[in-house]
Design a protein around this motif. Structure first.
Motif: not given
Lengths: 543, 78
Positions: A135-136, A162-164, A411-414, A418-419
């Motif tokens: 979902n992330l 955004t993730a960073a 999880l951020v890197l994952w 996935f995005a």
């Protein structure tokens, strides 16, 4: 492009982002232990949790996805926020949330081990982790699509930035940072979307103008589809009248909330009532770690209850601000190839200078408030349900804090990876999100309720029931794929598009029946261990 | 035609007979039943143990408001 940002828009946006980051980092300086990181030291006030609940539930996926679904199917999508949230939130507020708060757990899977066994805990934790991690990626992709349409920015850059940004303040501040930034994000999100509704309604001539334009477009589309504008409905029943887009009384997008069962949308009343209101919604508000976790950090049992009640009041307003823009977009651009383009196109066209910055801030607020919650919740599951449980049971609080932060970074890197994987896929964002949840939410709710309400439910029965339910929903999903039904020579099992609401009902029933049958066929678990873990026994003890 | 299709067709034909007016009543009934339940909750369940006892602390009011809005939405827009 038409919707390009000006210096004023950028100023508004940057001010908002700077304030969010500063708040998150300031809170992070007070975090000392995993208790602070994952439960905010149990000091959270009800008003912040309530706003955080709403902000978490409304992600960037929802602003685009609900707006897109309203564009394609009408206000029926509002059911997801109304009957799909409010009743379950009220029941959760007075029954389940105070119960979990009193047990002092970190995660819902932790409760399941106390109640059943470690296998049930691990199975649930793994499912939630996979769901949240995927979902992330969906959420990051939604932001990238939005910003690409609005500003022509490179989606890859949007995903990375955004993730960073979210990663920094979530890693630093944990649950407290998540909840307090969410409270601000909730206010910004409501303001930004309200702006689109007000300006959009003015643009299409108010509510009556909106209805008139929608009705005209529906008639045109029906004629183009059927070529039978003058035909009367074949039957005079209410269902036939409502199912016929040519009927003069009907404005499909605005009037009809409860669609008939075989209507060509994913939101028929049977799915909404049985699948959403009775299964998916309770599963989400009672069993979703990302949602329940903030109430576990409430400073009192009363605050945990009040947060859910406050959230339920706020929830009632959400469809008006995120679904109506989809209707306005339909009135203005009835022939978009993809509903997910509706909201971005509307914002680019109607919002004046400065307001686009406010809306983009609102969109990012919605996105970040969901991403940060899922990051923190997924990190709590990895740290508590896997690392502490299996790798280092005697780890200190400080050590677990470090682990939690590193897991959040991972999880951020994952999520970024996935995005990028999803970028090449064509399926609607909202459908991906819902389908993933419907696979295990029904089985998860069934074993959670059995554990809470029935002393006789055993650990082995819960695990077997959960696996049976999971197999049931995955089988139904597989058997609903056109390629599979064609290969088997079958007609589709379900008569509607994307029948994800039905998967959850059948999976819930399969799990509940299996748990009941297997439990009754086995010796009961030791009754002494169930004290304070089954609802009736805890209530009895507290009295 | 598989057994799954038989079950599905049976349920579908049965549910298609339910008039939408009855469905609307069902959607209004759910929050109504919850509203009655909330209003009947003991005061100890809806107020803080160390509160001053005023109405603003009583969660029944917030919960009733949320449910009344639901009832209105489904009664008017259903």
């Amino acid at each position: 492009m038409q919707g390009a940002l000006t210096g004023i828009d950028y100023t508004v946006l940057l001010l908002y982002l700077a304030a969010t980051l500063a708040l998150g980092l300031a809170i992070g300086r007070r975090v000392r232990t995993q208790h602070d990181y994952f439960l905010a030291g149990r000091r959270l006030p009800w008003w912040a949790i309530g706003m955080s609940l709403v902000a978490t539930d409304i992600g960037g996926t929802d602003i685009i996805g609900v707006g897109g679904a309203a564009y394609s199917y009408g206000m029926a999508v509002g059911n997801f926020e109304w009957i799909g949230c409010v009743p379950a939130m009220i029941v959760a507020a007075f029954v389940f949330i105070p119960f979990f708060w009193r047990t002092g757990i970190y995660t819902i899977p932790e409760y399941l081990e106390r109640r059943y066994n470690v296998s049930v805990r691990s199975a649930l934790a793994a499912c939630w982790l996979i769901f949240m991690a995927c979902n992330l990626g969906v959420m990051l992709l939604a932001s990238a699509k939005m910003m690409a349409v609005l500003f022509g920015w490179d989606p890859a850059v949007c995903i990375w930035i955004t993730a960073a940004f979210v990663g920094i303040y979530t890693v630093a501040g944990g649950l407290a940072a998540v909840v307090y930034t969410d409270a601000i994000q909730c206010a910004v999100m409501v303001l930004g979307c309200l702006l689109v509704v007000v300006i959009g309604l003015e643009d299409v001539g108010g509510w009556s103008g909106l209805r008139g334009k929608i009705h005209a477009h529906e008639q045109q589309q029906a004629v183009a589809t059927t070529g039978a504008a003058s035909e009367e409905p074949a039957e005079s029943t209410v269902a036939a009248r409502l199912a016929d887009p040519l009927h003069p009384d009907r404005v499909y997008h605005t009037k009809l909330i409860l669609l008939p069962m075989d209507s060509p949308t994913p939101f028929p009343w049977t799915g909404i009532f049985f699948g959403l209101a009775l299964v998916l919604s309770p599963a989400y508000w009672i069993g979703n770690q990302a949602i329940v976790q903030r109430s576990l950090g409430a400073k009192s049992e009363y605050a945990a209850k009040a947060a859910y009640v406050w959230g339920a009041v706020l929830k009632n307003t959400i469809p008006f601000i995120i679904a109506i823009p989809g209707l306005i977009a339909f009135a203005k651009y009835p022939n978009l190839p993809d509903g997910d383009q509706a909201f971005p196109r509307l914002v680019a066209d109607i919002l004046p200078i400065g307001c686009r910055g406010v809306f983009l801030a609102a969109f990012l607020a919605a996105l970040m408030s969901s991403v940060d919650s899922y990051l923190n919740a997924a990190s709590a599951i990895v740290t508590s349900d896997f690392y502490k449980r299996f790798v280092q049971p005697d780890a200190t609080d400080q050590h677990l804090l470090r682990v939690g932060r590193w897991v959040t970074v991972a999880l951020v890197l994952w999520a970024i990876a996935f995005a990028f994987y999803l970028t090449g896929r064509s399926e609607g964002i909202y459908t991906i999100f819902q389908t993933m949840m419907s696979f295990f939410q029904g089985p998860a709710l069934a074993i959670l309720l059995a554990g809470l309400l029935w002393r006789r439910a055993t650990g082995k029965a819960a695990l077997i029931g959960f696996l049976v339910g999971l197999a049931c929903s995955i089988s139904l999903f597989t058997l609903s794929q056109p390629a599979v039904t064609e290969a088997l020579g079958w007609r589709p099992l379900f008569q509607i598009e994307e029948p994800f609401l039905y998967f959850s009902v059948w999976a819930f029933l399969a799990t509940a029946l299996t748990v009941a049958a297997v439990s009754l066929a086995m010796r009961p678990d030791p009754q002494a261990k169930l004290d304070y873990l089954v609802f009736a026994s805890q209530r009895g003890a507290s009295k | 035609m598989t057994p799954l299709h038989v079950v599905g067709d049976f349920l579908r034909s049965w549910l298609l007979r339910v008039p939408l007016e009855a469905v609307q009543v069902l959607f209004v009934l759910l929050p109504t039943v919850l509203l009655i339940w909330v209003l009947r909750l003991p005061r100890s369940e809806t107020t803080p143990p160390d509160g001053h006892g005023g109405w603003s602390e009583n969660l029944k009011f917030g919960a009733a408001l949320a449910l009344l809005i639901q009832i209105a939405i489904y009664a008017l827009m259903g």
